[in-house]
Design an enzyme around this catalytic site. Sequence first.
Site, PDB file in Angstrom:
ATOM      1  N   GLU A 199       0.821  -1.213   0.000  1.00 19.31           N
ATOM      2  CA  GLU A 199       0.000   0.000   0.000  1.00 19.31           C
ATOM      3  C   GLU A 199       0.857   1.265   0.000  1.00 19.31           C
ATOM      4  O   GLU A 199       0.554   2.240  -0.703  1.00 19.31           O
ATOM      5  CB  GLU A 199      -0.945  -0.017   1.201  1.00 19.31           C
ATOM      6  CG  GLU A 199      -1.990  -1.119   1.151  1.00 19.31           C
ATOM      7  CD  GLU A 199      -2.811  -1.079  -0.125  1.00 19.31           C
ATOM      8  OE1 GLU A 199      -3.206   0.013  -0.571  1.00 19.31           O
ATOM      9  OE2 GLU A 199      -3.062  -2.161  -0.691  1.00 19.31           O
ATOM     10  N   HIS A 227       2.022   2.187  -3.426  1.00 14.84           N
ATOM     11  CA  HIS A 227       1.065   2.920  -4.265  1.00 14.84           C
ATOM     12  C   HIS A 227       1.266   4.425  -4.112  1.00 14.84           C
ATOM     13  O   HIS A 227       1.205   5.182  -5.086  1.00 14.84           O
ATOM     14  CB  HIS A 227      -0.367   2.555  -3.875  1.00 14.84           C
ATOM     15  CG  HIS A 227      -0.852   1.261  -4.452  1.00 14.84           C
ATOM     16  ND1 HIS A 227      -0.765   0.956  -5.799  1.00 14.84           N
ATOM     17  CD2 HIS A 227      -1.441   0.186  -3.861  1.00 14.84           C
ATOM     18  CE1 HIS A 227      -1.284  -0.234  -6.021  1.00 14.84           C
ATOM     19  NE2 HIS A 227      -1.688  -0.722  -4.858  1.00 14.84           N
ATOM     20  N   GLU A 241      -0.645  -2.465  -9.867  1.00 14.94           N
ATOM     21  CA  GLU A 241      -0.567  -3.506  -8.846  1.00 14.94           C
ATOM     22  C   GLU A 241       0.765  -4.250  -8.911  1.00 14.94           C
ATOM     23  O   GLU A 241       1.387  -4.528  -7.882  1.00 14.94           O
ATOM     24  CB  GLU A 241      -1.730  -4.489  -9.002  1.00 14.94           C
ATOM     25  CG  GLU A 241      -3.055  -3.931  -8.587  1.00 14.94           C
ATOM     26  CD  GLU A 241      -3.042  -3.454  -7.145  1.00 14.94           C
ATOM     27  OE1 GLU A 241      -2.466  -4.132  -6.274  1.00 14.94           O
ATOM     28  OE2 GLU A 241      -3.604  -2.388  -6.883  1.00 14.94           O
TER      29      GLU A 241
END
Length: 269
Positions: free
Chosen positions: A133, A136, A193
């Site tokens: 995360e 990202h 991703e």
Amino acid sequence: MKNWLCAILLLALTACATSPTGRSQLMLVSPEQAISASREAYVQTLLPLQKEGKVDSNRATARRVQIITGKIIAQAIQQFPQTRDWEWSVKVIDEPDTVNAWCMAGGKMAVYTGLLDKVKPTDDELAQVMGHEISHALANHTAERMSVALATQMGMMGVAMVAGDSEYAGVALSGSALAAAMAITLPNSRTSESEADLMGIELAARAGYNPRAAATLWEKMAKVGGSTPPEFMSTHPSPTNRQSTLNNLADKMMPYYLQKGDRPIYPLN
């Protein structure tokens, strides 16, 4: 009208950036704009939950998440010094049916108790979640998703103008509202991703967490979801060979994991 459409095309062609892995990104929205909007969206998201007592309600759980995340943040700052000035934050949201976690632009994070209680990740596996995360945010994926949404709306506005729909053509995007939607509810592309997988597994390994846990995490996720994938998986589309890819990456990341010495921790509270 032709000038308007040409302007949209020119803007899309020139507003490009390069991700940490060398990938070309559309950047109509700057990372700074995304960080500012996400800061506002983070407050708006947490405020009603805090009033209900659903944020960091279990002190031990919150501390566990802070320690693991703090070690990964320390590595992120070493690799990306510009993030030293980010207002890093992680909160545990008490929603037992939500198997999810996210990180907005600027390092604003949340983990749901549903992920912790249903998946029951080890520290190594939870580090893979947080590393993924955080990656990202490091790769400016929030700004990228906002830019794609903005480009789409600009294109639709152009079509509306051609069609003479002046009411739709005057619609404008709301920065903070869009940031919240993009960062929390809409999925990243498979390319993003894969990028977060690559960056996240390295950050976790550098922080002292076993990279082989990345594959076992996804095995657990699949078992928890059964025929219906949990939210974390449904908003994180991936190719069928993801576990194989992660196992191969783990081999390459083992030297980072095995290196000796203490791992620094970024203080979170």
